[in-house]
Scaffold this active site. Sequence first.
Site: not given
Length: 477
Positions: A169, A382
């Site tokens: 993730h 991110d």
Amino acid sequence: MMTSGQRLLVVSNRLPIVLRRDEDRWQVSAGAGGLVTALAPVIKANKGLWVGWPGCGDEAPVEPLLDQFGEAEGYQLASVPLSQQEVDRFYLGFSNETPWPLFHDMLGQCRFSTENWRSYQQVNRRFAEVVAGRADENDLIWVQDYQLALVGEELRRLGVRQALGYFLHIPFPSPDLLRRLPWKQELLRGLLAYDLIGFQTLRDRRNFVNSANMLLPEVEVIGRRRSHSLLRYGDRVIKAGHFPISIDSREFENRARTHEVDEAAWFLHEKLAGRQLILGIDRLDYTKGLPQRFLAFERALELDPALVGHCSLLQVVVPSRTLVPEYRDLKELLDRESGRINSRFSEAGWVPIHYHYRSLDPVQLLAHYRTCEIALITPLRDGMNLVAKEYCACSLDNNGVLILSEFAGAADQMGNAALLVNPYDVDGTAEAICHAFHMPLEERQQRMRRLRGDLRRNDVHRWVGQFLKALRGHMHG
């Protein structure tokens, strides 16, 4: 999505529950979050199993609570108990002090502790033992995220032969950065125990493939396709693909339309009337670029006097890891900078930065998304950034402008209609803020319609479907 009789077995660091003590009784409820929303319908549909740490020590009667949850929700939970020392070394220690900063390009924040690495290996082995004890040979096993990278290899050691999938993730670093990790080869070999390895972006997938190819002489790249690469490792072929995670956009839209959110949004707008609101909402973390964001907003006020008195930054910082010194230092810096900027620019009836250090409940969160004309989402790095997607889903009148860091995974999908910025470029980000403030309504709506249309097409259910289809295809391929 699943063949009949086939069960989905999900493995994540935390179980999708919240355990609370209410006086002398313990309560269990479903956890919130994108992964739970995405996987719960699939796992319910085939009466699957979710394996993870329950988030507490042995003070709670975990097993009866998990059974109670399973009966109510229609799928089973299996607990992996962890001691406080293991939480400290495996989770707070290795996971959050080594791969987290390294994979986010923050080499200066990394700590390389052999003791923590050993604990990481041991806990991954423990997770694998629980999975192996509960798995049937027909199950599809899907392991989640950086805390559990070695579970696949441990499952193979325990004789598990069925299809194993893994999804990361967070970003995957370049080979040059990964080389800094003392256990880089062990980590890569651990990942190569899976049949399908999923990444957020094409860049992450390429970084992994190039790292495995450069750092492990026994790995050969045997195919590169648009959606995946194939690697030969021993007598096995591993597929590495990119599957950008998303949100349940229709669910967010529907919740944003409710009467409670409507009222909360109206109240927020009345309280801060006569100005455009810029929303920042982030966990307290050094990857989120918060000090740079404050400086960019200050620079925008210097560049364009039209913003003074007519534009405020509404920054919500969600408390996180408050006992870690670096995080405390970051909070003190944000307190200081917001105070300095406010004392410099404030006027009667107007404050430039409304800075809140707290969590928002779901209604307030959606009200903030709906009310703010601009979202300023500028992480230094991110994996994806689902806040950007949630903001767009809740922009019901298509009036919002998304300013997004080019170093967020979401930039690959949203870059055409968002304003992309380099968060390290304070002047460039300030200019994007001024551009968004003055953007004509027609252009705003055109951009936001494109963003929302893409979100509806590529929602979280599509992400789950694509990953599981690729995993099953690789099994039979």
